[in-house]
Design an enzyme around this catalytic site. Sequence first.
Site, PDB file in Angstrom:
ATOM      1  N   TYR B  32       1.013  -1.274  -0.074  1.00  9.14           N
ATOM      2  CA  TYR B  32       0.036  -0.013  -0.031  1.00  9.14           C
ATOM      3  C   TYR B  32       0.888   1.236   0.044  1.00  9.14           C
ATOM      4  O   TYR B  32       1.892   1.257   0.658  1.00  9.14           O
ATOM      5  CB  TYR B  32      -1.054  -0.022   1.178  1.00  9.14           C
ATOM      6  CG  TYR B  32      -2.081  -0.951   1.035  1.00  9.14           C
ATOM      7  CD1 TYR B  32      -2.197  -1.637   0.101  1.00  9.14           C
ATOM      8  CD2 TYR B  32      -3.251  -0.857   1.872  1.00  9.14           C
ATOM      9  CE1 TYR B  32      -3.245  -2.550  -0.310  1.00  9.14           C
ATOM     10  CE2 TYR B  32      -4.229  -1.852   1.765  1.00  9.14           C
ATOM     11  CZ  TYR B  32      -4.334  -2.417   0.591  1.00  9.14           C
ATOM     12  OH  TYR B  32      -5.745  -3.218   0.586  1.00  9.14           O
ATOM     13  N   LYS B 218     -13.524 -10.994   0.086  1.00  8.82           N
ATOM     14  CA  LYS B 218     -13.034 -11.269  -1.523  1.00  8.82           C
ATOM     15  C   LYS B 218     -13.227 -12.536  -1.904  1.00  8.82           C
ATOM     16  O   LYS B 218     -13.291 -13.603  -1.021  1.00  8.82           O
ATOM     17  CB  LYS B 218     -11.372 -10.944  -1.140  1.00  8.82           C
ATOM     18  CG  LYS B 218     -10.866  -9.788  -0.781  1.00  8.82           C
ATOM     19  CD  LYS B 218     -11.225  -8.714  -1.739  1.00  8.82           C
ATOM     20  CE  LYS B 218     -11.021  -7.228  -1.199  1.00  8.82           C
ATOM     21  NZ  LYS B 218     -11.175  -6.199  -2.288  1.00  8.82           N
ATOM     22  N   ASP B 246     -16.666  -9.646  -3.259  1.00 11.96           N
ATOM     23  CA  ASP B 246     -15.733  -8.741  -4.227  1.00 11.96           C
ATOM     24  C   ASP B 246     -14.681  -9.611  -5.120  1.00 11.96           C
ATOM     25  O   ASP B 246     -13.816 -10.216  -4.391  1.00 11.96           O
ATOM     26  CB  ASP B 246     -14.929  -7.734  -3.321  1.00 11.96           C
ATOM     27  CG  ASP B 246     -14.119  -6.731  -3.919  1.00 11.96           C
ATOM     28  OD1 ASP B 246     -14.060  -6.789  -5.328  1.00 11.96           O
ATOM     29  OD2 ASP B 246     -13.662  -5.734  -3.539  1.00 11.96           O
ATOM     30  N   ASN B 248     -12.800  -8.603  -7.841  1.00 10.80           N
ATOM     31  CA  ASN B 248     -11.744  -7.674  -8.136  1.00 10.80           C
ATOM     32  C   ASN B 248     -11.433  -8.067  -9.491  1.00 10.80           C
ATOM     33  O   ASN B 248     -10.239  -8.238 -10.125  1.00 10.80           O
ATOM     34  CB  ASN B 248     -10.507  -8.134  -7.339  1.00 10.80           C
ATOM     35  CG  ASN B 248     -10.743  -7.172  -5.798  1.00 10.80           C
ATOM     36  OD1 ASN B 248     -11.177  -7.940  -4.966  1.00 10.80           O
ATOM     37  ND2 ASN B 248     -10.408  -5.923  -5.869  1.00 10.80           N
ATOM     38  N   GLU B 272     -19.158  -7.440  -6.229  1.00 11.99           N
ATOM     39  CA  GLU B 272     -18.394  -6.075  -6.787  1.00 11.99           C
ATOM     40  C   GLU B 272     -17.109  -6.463  -7.887  1.00 11.99           C
ATOM     41  O   GLU B 272     -16.540  -7.562  -7.675  1.00 11.99           O
ATOM     42  CB  GLU B 272     -17.720  -5.622  -5.440  1.00 11.99           C
ATOM     43  CG  GLU B 272     -16.926  -4.360  -5.493  1.00 11.99           C
ATOM     44  CD  GLU B 272     -16.421  -3.830  -4.204  1.00 11.99           C
ATOM     45  OE1 GLU B 272     -17.439  -4.006  -3.228  1.00 11.99           O
ATOM     46  OE2 GLU B 272     -15.436  -3.398  -4.202  1.00 11.99           O
ATOM     47  N   GLU B 299     -14.392   1.510  -8.071  1.00  9.83           N
ATOM     48  CA  GLU B 299     -13.013   1.679  -7.531  1.00  9.83           C
ATOM     49  C   GLU B 299     -12.207   2.078  -8.860  1.00  9.83           C
ATOM     50  O   GLU B 299     -11.055   2.665  -8.648  1.00  9.83           O
ATOM     51  CB  GLU B 299     -12.370   0.719  -6.589  1.00  9.83           C
ATOM     52  CG  GLU B 299     -11.880  -0.618  -6.950  1.00  9.83           C
ATOM     53  CD  GLU B 299     -11.463  -1.362  -5.973  1.00  9.83           C
ATOM     54  OE1 GLU B 299     -12.333  -1.928  -5.063  1.00  9.83           O
ATOM     55  OE2 GLU B 299     -10.332  -1.506  -5.937  1.00  9.83           O
ATOM     56  N   ASP B 322     -14.365   6.565  -5.667  1.00  8.99           N
ATOM     57  CA  ASP B 322     -13.100   6.507  -5.011  1.00  8.99           C
ATOM     58  C   ASP B 322     -12.476   7.717  -5.129  1.00  8.99           C
ATOM     59  O   ASP B 322     -12.496   8.367  -5.873  1.00  8.99           O
ATOM     60  CB  ASP B 322     -12.039   5.434  -5.687  1.00  8.99           C
ATOM     61  CG  ASP B 322     -10.685   5.404  -5.197  1.00  8.99           C
ATOM     62  OD1 ASP B 322     -10.358   4.218  -4.683  1.00  8.99           O
ATOM     63  OD2 ASP B 322      -9.869   6.211  -5.479  1.00  8.99           O
ATOM     64  N   HIS B 349     -15.654   3.208  -2.172  1.00  3.48           N
ATOM     65  CA  HIS B 349     -14.579   2.561  -1.961  1.00  3.48           C
ATOM     66  C   HIS B 349     -13.785   3.116  -0.891  1.00  3.48           C
ATOM     67  O   HIS B 349     -13.505   4.133  -1.133  1.00  3.48           O
ATOM     68  CB  HIS B 349     -13.664   2.173  -3.342  1.00  3.48           C
ATOM     69  CG  HIS B 349     -12.551   1.449  -3.044  1.00  3.48           C
ATOM     70  ND1 HIS B 349     -11.505   2.115  -3.290  1.00  3.48           N
ATOM     71  CD2 HIS B 349     -12.255   0.274  -2.792  1.00  3.48           C
ATOM     72  CE1 HIS B 349     -10.384   1.171  -3.084  1.00  3.48           C
ATOM     73  NE2 HIS B 349     -10.770   0.150  -2.705  1.00  3.48           N
ATOM     74  N   ALA B 350     -13.041   2.282  -0.148  1.00  2.00           N
ATOM     75  CA  ALA B 350     -12.006   2.841   0.839  1.00  2.00           C
ATOM     76  C   ALA B 350     -11.069   1.763   1.120  1.00  2.00           C
ATOM     77  O   ALA B 350     -11.112   0.558   0.851  1.00  2.00           O
ATOM     78  CB  ALA B 350     -12.627   3.569   1.928  1.00  2.00           C
ATOM     79  N   GLY B 351     -10.272   2.183   2.273  1.00  2.00           N
ATOM     80  CA  GLY B 351      -9.072   1.353   2.626  1.00  2.00           C
ATOM     81  C   GLY B 351      -7.768   1.974   2.248  1.00  2.00           C
ATOM     82  O   GLY B 351      -7.678   3.119   2.148  1.00  2.00           O
ATOM     83  N   GLU B 380     -16.966   2.116   2.714  1.00  2.00           N
ATOM     84  CA  GLU B 380     -15.991   0.809   3.143  1.00  2.00           C
ATOM     85  C   GLU B 380     -15.242   1.300   4.390  1.00  2.00           C
ATOM     86  O   GLU B 380     -14.801   2.404   4.333  1.00  2.00           O
ATOM     87  CB  GLU B 380     -15.377   0.654   2.000  1.00  2.00           C
ATOM     88  CG  GLU B 380     -14.592  -0.721   2.254  1.00  2.00           C
ATOM     89  CD  GLU B 380     -14.046  -1.392   0.933  1.00  2.00           C
ATOM     90  OE1 GLU B 380     -13.881  -0.692  -0.183  1.00  2.00           O
ATOM     91  OE2 GLU B 380     -13.465  -2.766   0.755  1.00  2.00           O
TER      92      GLU B 380
END
Lengths: 433, 433
Positions: B32, B218, B246, B248, B272, B299, B322, B349-351, B380
Amino acid sequence: MPTFTSLDVTDVRFPTSRTLDGSDAMNQDPDYSAAYLDLRTSSGESGASLVFTIGRGNDVQGEAIRALSHHLVGRDVDEVLAGIGRAGAAMIEDSQLRWLGPEKGVMQMAIGAVVNALWDLRCMREGKPLWLLLAELSPEELVELVDLRYLEDVMTREEALEILERSVPGRAERIARLREEGYPAYTTTPGWLGYTDEKMERLLREARDEGFDMVKLKVGGDPADDLRRFGIARKVLGEDFPIAADANQRWGVAEAVAAMEALAPASPYWIEEPTSPDDVLAHAEIRRRIAPIRVATGEHVHNRVMFKQLLQAQAVDVVQIDATRVGGVHENLAILLLAARFDVPVCPHAGGVGLCEMVQHLAMLDYVAISGTVQDRRIEYVDHLHEHFVEPAIIEAGRYRAPELPGAGARMLPDSLSTHRFPDGPVWRGLLR
Amino acid sequence: MPTFTSLDVTDVRFPTSRTLDGSDAMNQDPDYSAAYLDLRTSSGESGASLVFTIGRGNDVQGEAIRALSHHLVGRDVDEVLAGIGRAGAAMIEDSQLRWLGPEKGVMQMAIGAVVNALWDLRCMREGKPLWLLLAELSPEELVELVDLRYLEDVMTREEALEILERSVPGRAERIARLREEGYPAYTTTPGWLGYTDEKMERLLREARDEGFDMVKLKVGGDPADDLRRFGIARKVLGEDFPIAADANQRWGVAEAVAAMEALAPASPYWIEEPTSPDDVLAHAEIRRRIAPIRVATGEHVHNRVMFKQLLQAQAVDVVQIDATRVGGVHENLAILLLAARFDVPVCPHAGGVGLCEMVQHLAMLDYVAISGTVQDRRIEYVDHLHEHFVEPAIIEAGRYRAPELPGAGARMLPDSLSTHRFPDGPVWRGLLR
């Protein structure tokens, strides 16, 4: 055992904004540029490639290409070239870099540059121009290069193979014919918005006299002015000569429809980029409402998934691939297959720096091994900056001559690179002083 | 008269790939990261902002932000902040940089970072958190910030104004209520693919005990494994607890439909990113075929034109904005208005790094001044890296507490920046040795 040693990128820019070459409704002052990639190996061989940009940001594009170094540097050249499809897929799937797209913009063009440089290197080794090298691969070998993820709702692997197999008979004949007759072209040289009427008129006459049988004019400025310029062109070229119009994304749906209703009396051959390149549904709506005027798009369409939708939604009559917008030869091969699947002709975007030199290979591949025809197909041509390439695109009687030197078309002359390097090459040192 | 002096960008990365926080079907090993922008002025004030990435390429993102320097450096701060909508539009319209998108990928995120930093600076000056500052602007002032180009086929300026005017009554009441009750959240903390069953189960219990009334897992690995993990979650949380899934972007249409048929017994609350974020038509087809399971995405949706089409095509039940994917506050405002126009709820969307801190302002703006409701809406939440922010996102009883410090949420602690600077901060010097 040679290995890759570096991804050397040169920031090359031409001060074209000084002459208004390349001016259109959205791009008023382009400095035609290239993030030029020299993919070097320990044996001294190299693969050449570039991403075309129009000035500022060419350095960002260069950084994006360098960010792919870890995919190649230190790896065995023979092994990578033997699994070139896999090497391209690994860059697309780079789980960290993927966040920056995914599969779009600066990073996707960077991946395209590296893929294309690998093909250039392979061409150099095999002593063939790209179009011929690709056109001699088997259908299976070609399909292996294509990422079918997200495409299988309209084209399975079997269907892609079938398209390619259909064109295996006649390949040799088409190769011979291509070498003899070349590939049809059209020219945008006369049509830039920044030119005076006199200059446009002179260039239109020259285009016709040189053997071009189609031209394109930029529109999207003042509608009355667009119609007036089309009128001049019609007077020079006659009623039946195909004259396409290019709005460079200027309009929304209602504006596009109104503008094309106003221009209809001048019978535009197609309207190119009437709206945002992302707007599949708007293209479809515009096409429905301005029929029978045809809709073309593609030079800014960022990947195969977007082209798939343009075709699914019956949003375009003409697919315009670009040599450096998407993920290189592999993604353009996917797009050529999609176009063939939907029976829509491909008329590549070119011009800029090296786009003619590069994209001609893909159109010729399409003729020999995919669609098998040049019907309704022409490659765009713009007459500038060709002198900087090792093998410049050559037009004879309005047709591209098939390139014969080994390579993928992007290799520039060392002197051109050093002279136009930004900001420290002599051309820019002079201008920026 | 203060002027802008520089766009200072720091490459900040957290070695999250070591713990598999953030692992999903497409992003196996994210570190990240943030391309952190400090927009400096001659008066010593500054605007803070960031673009979230997941590691490699964070430097390319930083270069893209720096490439926008000429739009601000040397200009009068008061003047720019007074015409902040115009300042954002000028970057979008930069005719040379535009080629690198247009309006997508690394360059669009860079523009978003600069727009957001301008708002942060304005918030600092006015002493207000972003959500409140925006929610106190008039409908006319808000609409002035939005680029309606390419949107007018579904939302004219008048229609956008009407949406905003409808929510003027009750703004003060909703502001008071937001400060008292917070904004609903859901948590993804338990659901990463890389976690063991035991860890997931423990985290699910903790989430419920902390007051969350929705979680997300996920999926997109092995289908049997997805169903098994959902089964564990159902056992912990009960039959009626909303558990979203989700994928992805893992699937094509057929795979998504098959996977959701397999997962249907576990009643996922939404699916998602079932496929490519670019594939509007595939989202629409998947949604039609898996109803009543809802489809969410956003996102990775790169601009307002794509969101417009997702809504036009009835391809989504939930819009996930996002904070750092699109062109900043202005483009997110356009997307919030589009969602309101189509009456589709927004669940941001977050994180990541700072996404909770930033995007909460937009959701709260939506509640106070646009949709006027929190019905079916949750932001989120992921529980990591908040300690690096000047004002960390705070969850109380499963709800985001409204931030109160002046700013747009992205300001990081100086020590966090220097410690995690890549590659020369102490954390990375240790790891890279």
